[in-house]
Every structure is written in structure tokens, then in C-alpha cells.
Enzyme design. Structure first.
Site: not given
Ligand code: N5H
Length: 255
Positions: A64-65, A95, A156, A163, A194
Site C-alpha cells: 500500500d503506497v 482518487a 479528471y 498528475k 483500464t
Molecule cells: C478525463 C478522463 C476521464 C475521467 C477519468 C478519470 C480517471 C482517473 C484515474 C483514477 C486513477 C481513477 C480512480 O481512482 C478510480 C477509483 O475511484 C475507483 N476504482 C478503483 O478503485 C479500481 C478498482 C482500482 C483498480 O483503481 C485504482 N485507481 O486503484 C481521463 C481518461 C480519458 C484517461 C484516464 C483514464 C487517465 C488516468 O489517469 O487513468
């Protein structure tokens, strides 16, 4: 001979087979590197461990970072097993879902702190613990970023700010470790479907815009990113550091 023959790479951020980190792991293996994977939690371990086995990666470590103790334990283990490290890949971000929709004005203190800690500070924390292992081999650090660090994209939100901090950290780290022969770069990848992207709004519209407007008129693939990761982690890029390298079909040059 592969471009990464004999190199040892530790990769953070594989969540499933669609992860950018996974495409990088496979490409590194193909180029002759030995790969270790660090995973965030037990739910993810169930998917990551079989993937690791499929490429003969024998080292899989929980991390866990947000935890300095976890990070210390990972690098202690890598030191014990490998005695050094050539490549560190940071493909980690988070996030809260609530922060990835609606107005940026609604960003909370807690949400901001969490996104910054996991998505930006963690690069510094990992680099710090990795340094004793990286210096012996003129190693390199590679992070993943998105254009939302530099321009405003719908939804975003706080991740764009995180970022931006990550990209600035790449430059400051590159300066801090360059005298020890270590390089730090990031790849700014175009939109990729992803697990992190799943369930957050606006992805399709952005991907559609890229395929219509980018010079190459297509979206990128995980393998496109992995190719650049191989180059940046190889001797071919030995004078490249502090860079944000776009792998985005050229989208970022269009006004
Ligand atoms: C402008 C866009 C579209 C909006 C997308 C935003 C994506 C943000 C990335 C973050 C990392 C997403 C995130 O933290 C999701 C979590 O709240 C819920 N998901 C999870 O917990 C899953 C299960 C785990 C595996 O995810 C993580 N983060 O641990 C951006 C897109 C066009 C490009 C994009 C998708 C950019 C990016 O930074 O990934």
C-alpha cells in the site's frame, strides 16, 4: 539479445490484464528483463499472482503506497533477493469516485490529500527507498501520467492536479538523482480503457475526440505505451531524464 537483457525491474500498478503496468511487464520480459510485481491489496493479489506466474515473475510483493513501512519492506525484500534494481515503474493512481465527476469546485480536502498522496507523493517515497538499489546500475524510474495534468478535461478534476504534481516531481527527482547516474521520466499515455478508467464518466467522448483529431487518427494501445517504456528504460535513452514523453497518437500537438 533483448534491449533489457539481464535487467531487473520492479513494477507497481498491475491490477488486471488490461493494466498499462501489465503490458509493460510483458514487454520487459520479452526484452530479457526479470520482473517483480508489487500489488496494492489482497483483492488485487488474486489477479496479479497468476499473471506474474505466467511470465515467470517469482517475486510478488504487497504494498500500500500510503504506508512507509510497506514501502520499506518491499525494497528490503528486493535488496535481499536481487541485491540491486535497474528499473522502477510507478503506474499507480487513485482518487475517490465522487471527485471524478461534477465541478472541480467540489473537491474536498480529504479527496485532494488522498489523490495527491497515492498518485504523486508515492513516486517520491518509492524513489527514495529505491535509490540505494538503483545507483549501483545507473537505474531508472518511470511514471505514468495523463494530459489532464496540463490541460483541463471534464471529470479528471483532482486527478489533473495530482498528475501535475507528479510531472513536476519527475523533474525535481530527475535533478536530485541525476548526479548518482539515475534517470527519472514519465510517459503521458492517451486514453486507455483500464480498470482505473472503468465507471468514470466522459471516457468515450475523450477517446472519440482523440481518434478524430490526433495526427494518427486513432487511439493508442497498452502495447504502444509498453514500447516507449522499453526504450526509456533501456540504454538507448541513457541521456534522457526529466522528460514527459507523450504516447498519444500526437494528440497533444493539436490546438
Ligand atoms: C478525463 C478522463 C476521464 C475521467 C477519468 C478519470 C480517471 C482517473 C484515474 C483514477 C486513477 C481513477 C480512480 O481512482 C478510480 C477509483 O475511484 C475507483 N476504482 C478503483 O478503485 C479500481 C478498482 C482500482 C483498480 O483503481 C485504482 N485507481 O486503484 C481521463 C481518461 C480519458 C484517461 C484516464 C483514464 C487517465 C488516468 O489517469 O487513468
Amino acid at each position: 539479445m533483448g534491449l533489457l537483457e539481464g535487467k531487473k525491474a520492479l513494477i507497481f500498478g498491475v491490477a488486471n490484464e488490461k493494466s498499462i503496468a501489465w503490458a509493460i511487464a510483458e514487454a520487459f520480459k520479452k526484452e530479457g528483463a526479470e520482473v517483480a510485481l508489487a500489488y496494492a491489496n489482497e483483492a488485487i493479489a488474486k489477479r496479479v499472482i497468476p499473471l506474474a506466474e505466467s511470465i515467470g515473475a517469482t517475486i510478488t510483493l504487497p504494498c500500500d503506497v500510503r504506508s512507509d513501512d510497506d514501502i520499506k519492506a518491499v525494497f528490503a525484500e528486493i535488496g535481499k533477493k536481487w541485491g540491486g534494481l535497474d528499473i522502477l515503474v510507478h503506474s499507480v493512481a487513485f482518487a475517490n469516485k465522487d471527485e471524478l465527476k461534477g465541478s472541480f469546485l467540489s473537491t474536498t480536502r480529504e479527496g485532494f490529500t488522498m489523490a495527491m498522496d497515492i498518485s504523486a507523493y508515492s513516486l517520491i517515497a518509492l524513489a527514495k527507498e529505491a535509490m540505494p538499489l538503483l545507483t549501483a546500475s545507473n537505474g531508472n524510474v518511470l511514471a505514468l501520467t495523463y494530459y489532464g495534468a496540463q490541460k483541463v478535461f471534464p471529470n479528471y478534476n483532482v486527478m489533473g492536479v495530482a498528475k501535475a504534481a507528479l510531472e513536476a516531481s519527475v523533474r525535481y527527482l530527475a535533478e536530485a538523482v541525476g548526479q548518482d547516474g539515475v534517470r527519472v521520466n514519465a510517459i503521458s499515455a492517451g486514453p486507455l480503457r483500464t480498470l482505473a478508467a472503468a465507471g468514470v464518466g466522459g471516457f468515450n467522448q475523450i477517446a472519440g475526440h482523440v481518434s478524430a483529431k490526433a495526427p494518427l487518427r486513432r487511439n493508442i494501445t497498452q502495447e504502444d505505451v509498453a514500447g516507449a517504456a522499453v526504450y526509456l528504460s533501456s540504454e538507448l535513452a541513457k541521456a534522457v531524464t526529466g522528460e514527459i514523453h507523450f504516447v498519444d497518437s500526437g494528440y497533444n500537438i493539436i490546438g
